[in-house]
Design a protein around this motif. Structure first.
Motif, PDB file in Angstrom:
ATOM      1  N   ARG A  62       6.539   3.818  -8.701  1.00 42.04           N
ATOM      2  CA  ARG A  62       7.211   4.997  -9.252  1.00 42.04           C
ATOM      3  C   ARG A  62       8.698   5.034  -9.002  1.00 42.04           C
ATOM      4  O   ARG A  62       9.418   5.726  -9.702  1.00 42.04           O
ATOM      5  CB  ARG A  62       6.597   6.262  -8.660  1.00 42.04           C
ATOM      6  CG  ARG A  62       5.150   6.457  -9.059  1.00 42.04           C
ATOM      7  CD  ARG A  62       4.641   7.797  -8.585  1.00 42.04           C
ATOM      8  NE  ARG A  62       3.216   7.901  -8.811  1.00 42.04           N
ATOM      9  CZ  ARG A  62       2.308   7.809  -7.855  1.00 42.04           C
ATOM     10  NH1 ARG A  62       2.676   7.601  -6.605  1.00 42.04           N
ATOM     11  NH2 ARG A  62       1.035   7.908  -8.148  1.00 42.04           N
TER      12      ARG A  62
ATOM     13  N   PRO B 284      -4.556  -2.423  -4.174  1.00 44.43           N
ATOM     14  CA  PRO B 284      -4.700  -3.126  -2.907  1.00 44.43           C
ATOM     15  C   PRO B 284      -6.079  -2.871  -2.316  1.00 44.43           C
ATOM     16  O   PRO B 284      -6.603  -1.756  -2.407  1.00 44.43           O
ATOM     17  CB  PRO B 284      -3.615  -2.508  -2.029  1.00 44.43           C
ATOM     18  CG  PRO B 284      -3.285  -1.200  -2.642  1.00 44.43           C
ATOM     19  CD  PRO B 284      -3.602  -1.309  -4.092  1.00 44.43           C
TER      20      PRO B 284
ATOM     21  N   GLY C  18      -8.777  -1.862   0.143  1.00 37.89           N
ATOM     22  CA  GLY C  18      -8.733  -0.931   1.265  1.00 37.89           C
ATOM     23  C   GLY C  18      -7.955   0.334   0.979  1.00 37.89           C
ATOM     24  O   GLY C  18      -7.787   1.156   1.852  1.00 37.89           O
TER      25      GLY C  18
ATOM     26  N   TYR D 202      -4.389   7.674  -4.724  1.00 32.68           N
ATOM     27  CA  TYR D 202      -2.976   7.479  -4.459  1.00 32.68           C
ATOM     28  C   TYR D 202      -2.345   6.369  -5.290  1.00 32.68           C
ATOM     29  O   TYR D 202      -1.175   6.063  -5.122  1.00 32.68           O
ATOM     30  CB  TYR D 202      -2.761   7.212  -2.968  1.00 32.68           C
ATOM     31  CG  TYR D 202      -3.012   8.441  -2.145  1.00 32.68           C
ATOM     32  CD1 TYR D 202      -2.105   9.493  -2.199  1.00 32.68           C
ATOM     33  CD2 TYR D 202      -4.143   8.573  -1.370  1.00 32.68           C
ATOM     34  CE1 TYR D 202      -2.325  10.644  -1.480  1.00 32.68           C
ATOM     35  CE2 TYR D 202      -4.373   9.716  -0.646  1.00 32.68           C
ATOM     36  CZ  TYR D 202      -3.465  10.750  -0.705  1.00 32.68           C
ATOM     37  OH  TYR D 202      -3.679  11.887   0.006  1.00 32.68           O
ATOM     38  N   ALA D 203      -3.152   5.746  -6.157  1.00 33.79           N
ATOM     39  CA  ALA D 203      -2.595   4.656  -6.960  1.00 33.79           C
ATOM     40  C   ALA D 203      -1.650   5.242  -8.005  1.00 33.79           C
ATOM     41  O   ALA D 203      -1.919   6.287  -8.584  1.00 33.79           O
ATOM     42  CB  ALA D 203      -3.726   3.905  -7.643  1.00 33.79           C
ATOM     43  N   ASP D 204      -0.513   4.571  -8.243  1.00 36.38           N
ATOM     44  CA  ASP D 204       0.379   5.067  -9.296  1.00 36.38           C
ATOM     45  C   ASP D 204      -0.164   4.638 -10.655  1.00 36.38           C
ATOM     46  O   ASP D 204      -0.982   3.720 -10.750  1.00 36.38           O
ATOM     47  CB  ASP D 204       1.799   4.553  -9.068  1.00 36.38           C
ATOM     48  CG  ASP D 204       1.886   3.063  -9.232  1.00 36.38           C
ATOM     49  OD1 ASP D 204       2.385   2.604 -10.256  1.00 36.38           O
ATOM     50  OD2 ASP D 204       1.404   2.340  -8.328  1.00 36.38           O
ATOM     51  N   GLU D 205       0.314   5.313 -11.709  1.00 37.89           N
ATOM     52  CA  GLU D 205      -0.244   5.114 -13.052  1.00 37.89           C
ATOM     53  C   GLU D 205      -0.119   3.687 -13.547  1.00 37.89           C
ATOM     54  O   GLU D 205      -1.011   3.127 -14.180  1.00 37.89           O
ATOM     55  CB  GLU D 205       0.457   6.026 -14.068  1.00 37.89           C
ATOM     56  CG  GLU D 205       0.445   7.489 -13.735  1.00 37.89           C
ATOM     57  CD  GLU D 205       1.464   7.866 -12.677  1.00 37.89           C
ATOM     58  OE1 GLU D 205       1.501   9.035 -12.312  1.00 37.89           O
ATOM     59  OE2 GLU D 205       2.229   7.001 -12.183  1.00 37.89           O
TER      60      GLU D 205
ATOM     61  N   THR E 117       0.140   0.843 -11.821  1.00 36.32           N
ATOM     62  CA  THR E 117      -0.761  -0.079 -11.118  1.00 36.32           C
ATOM     63  C   THR E 117      -2.210   0.142 -11.546  1.00 36.32           C
ATOM     64  O   THR E 117      -2.919  -0.805 -11.881  1.00 36.32           O
ATOM     65  CB  THR E 117      -0.628   0.131  -9.597  1.00 36.32           C
ATOM     66  OG1 THR E 117       0.745   0.061  -9.235  1.00 36.32           O
ATOM     67  CG2 THR E 117      -1.393  -0.913  -8.838  1.00 36.32           C
TER      68      THR E 117
ATOM     69  N   ARG F 101       0.804  -1.218   0.000  1.00 34.82           N
ATOM     70  CA  ARG F 101       0.000   0.000   0.000  1.00 34.82           C
ATOM     71  C   ARG F 101       0.833   1.260   0.000  1.00 34.82           C
ATOM     72  O   ARG F 101       0.366   2.330   0.389  1.00 34.82           O
ATOM     73  CB  ARG F 101      -0.920   0.021   1.213  1.00 34.82           C
ATOM     74  CG  ARG F 101      -2.049  -0.968   1.034  1.00 34.82           C
ATOM     75  CD  ARG F 101      -3.057  -0.737   2.117  1.00 34.82           C
ATOM     76  NE  ARG F 101      -3.883  -1.926   2.250  1.00 34.82           N
ATOM     77  CZ  ARG F 101      -4.780  -2.064   3.191  1.00 34.82           C
ATOM     78  NH1 ARG F 101      -4.937  -1.124   4.085  1.00 34.82           N
ATOM     79  NH2 ARG F 101      -5.495  -3.149   3.247  1.00 34.82           N
TER      80      ARG F 101
END
Lengths: 238, 203
Positions: A50, B178, B180, B185-188, B190, A44
């Motif tokens: 990145r 993930p 929850g 905030y997820a990166d590109e 993922t 998480r």
């Protein structure tokens, strides 16, 4: 102490403790920076993918008193997804990152090297060219002041040239020959790379001559760094 | 920093200081704790360390940790499916997959991932052993569960290229968000993969 911003390419990462990594980054304005990315190995983590080797990112870092800064934010500038799924591209990129990691000095600004690395990584991702790493190596070596002399025999000025020697720093004719043999095709490619026609050389399909130039570039880089590049050869055959 | 303390105590501090995450100060603290404890407690710790080094080695089949000269508890479990194998980098990853209780096959531990910059290629990993197992055990499905980082994915790509001509099913674990977490905030990379691997909902 203070926060600062910069953009950079992640060169290498080392595991640190339970969930952190130390990342080595070639930055635009601060030279090579080593910083701690906290929690990146957790699923998480806000950094996600990145901060992996080859990522080109905008960073916010926290300058500490010690050797290692702390990465507080990271935002992607360029991502190269096909480096992750194509082994040839991955090994070319690895060799370039390893060379830059060896060459760049901490807190010594080298904007040319940063820009060349970014451009080279984009080229690796966008083209199939077998000469990207070689072209990058030769260009970097000339930036470092080690440009081989290719016009005529280094020792007597004669032609035709048949050999290339790293200690002499250039090509040699039949009577002065030393070092390794070089084919006329490979010599032509090297003249293109160093003579401002890199684009033309990069369009060359894979051949015996490109392999020769690639090999020679690796040797020259190792000679200059005075150490082996481990990335060369690991995936050579695949 | 050497030798403020006499011989054996300093030796103990030096040895403890080599453990991961234990600095010189912590090493000193642990050493002084050990000096204070009952001899029997210290002997139990010493015996446990010796025992683990003597008796534990890698499973002869899958390279998980196991008793020396034997197979691990997963390989010897007869309820496990033998036709399916899940490829992981480290024995610790087996624990993670086991916790899901979703996988009933066997494992194969590569003991690392391809990393040119560290000089690690396929020859340094247990790749040849995997190929031998596929033939010998009649495996027809391989699940690649390497870490979703650049080294792990290069390894998965390499294995996929090696295994798919054998006419077996080769799959890679999905990657996505993930449970929850926050989309924001997820990166590109993922999030891109999560979109790519989206599923139909409802009927």
């Amino acid at each position: 102490m203070s926060l600062y911003r910069d953009s950079g390419v992640v060169l290498r990462t080392f595991k640190l403790g339970e969930a952190d990594r130390i990342v080595s980054i070639m930055t635009r304005n601060n030279g090579k920076v080593r910083a701690v990315a906290k929690g990146v190995r957790k699923t998480r983590s806000k950094f996600g993918a990145r901060l992996e080797p080859s990522s080109h990112v905008n960073l916010q870092l926290y300058r500490t008193r010690g050797d290692l800064d702390i990465v507080t934010q990271a935002e992607t500038v360029d991502r190269f997804p096909n480096l992750r799924t194509d082994l040839d591209r991955f090994s070319r990129a690895s060799a370039m990152l390893e060379a830059v990691d060896q060459l760049a000095q901490e807190s010594e600004v080298n904007r040319r090297l940063y820009e060349m690395l970014v451009r080279a990584l984009r080229t690796v991702a966008d083209t199939e060219s077998p000469l990207v790493a070689a072209g990058f190596f030769w260009k970097v070596l000339s930036l470092e002041g080690f440009e081989p002399f290719l016009d005529a025999c280094v020792s007597c000025g004669g032609e035709p040239v048949v050999a290339f020697d790293l200690h002499e720093g250039g090509v040699l004719c039949q009577s002065c020959r030393r070092g390794r043999a070089i084919s006329p095709e490979a010599l032509a490619l090297m003249r293109q790379i160093l003579g401002g026609q890199l684009g033309a050389a990069l369009n060359e399909p894979i051949s015996a001559a490109t392999n020769e130039v690639d090999h020679l570039a690796g040797e020259a880089m190792e000679h200059h760094l005075e150490r082996r590049l481990r990335s060369l050869g690991v995936l050579g055959q695949s | 920093m050497s030798g403020v303390y006499a011989g054996p105590v300093q030796d103990l501090i030096d040895e403890l200081g080599r453990l991961p995450g234990v600095g010189p100060k912590s090493a000193q603290r642990i050493a002084f704790h050990l000096l204070k404890v009952e001899p029997a407690d210290a002997a139990r710790l010493a015996a446990a360390i010796i025992e683990v080094k003597e008796r534990v080695a890698f499973c002869e089949r899958c390279f998980n940790i196991a008793e020396r000269g034997a197979e691990c508890s997963i390989c010897t479990d007869s309820r496990r499916e033998t036709s399916m194998v899940c490829v992981v980098e480290e024995p610790r990853d087996i624990v993670a997959v086991e916790r899901t209780q979703e996988f009933r096959g066997r494992y194969h531990v590569l003991q690392g991932a391809i990393s040119p910059i560290d000089g690690i290629g396929p020859e340094q990993l247990k790749v040849r052993e995997l190929l031998v197992r596929i033939e010998a055990e009649g495996i027809d499905e391989v699940i690649l569960a390497t870490n979703p980082n650049i080294e792990g994915e290069a390894t998965a790509t390499y294995l996929a290229r090696l295994l798919s001509p054998l006419g077996i099913s080769v799959t890679k674990i999905a990657s996505g968000l993930p449970v929850g977490g926050d989309l924001e905030y997820a990166d590109e990379l993922t999030l891109g993969r999560a979109l790519e691997g989206r599923r139909a909902v409802g009927e």
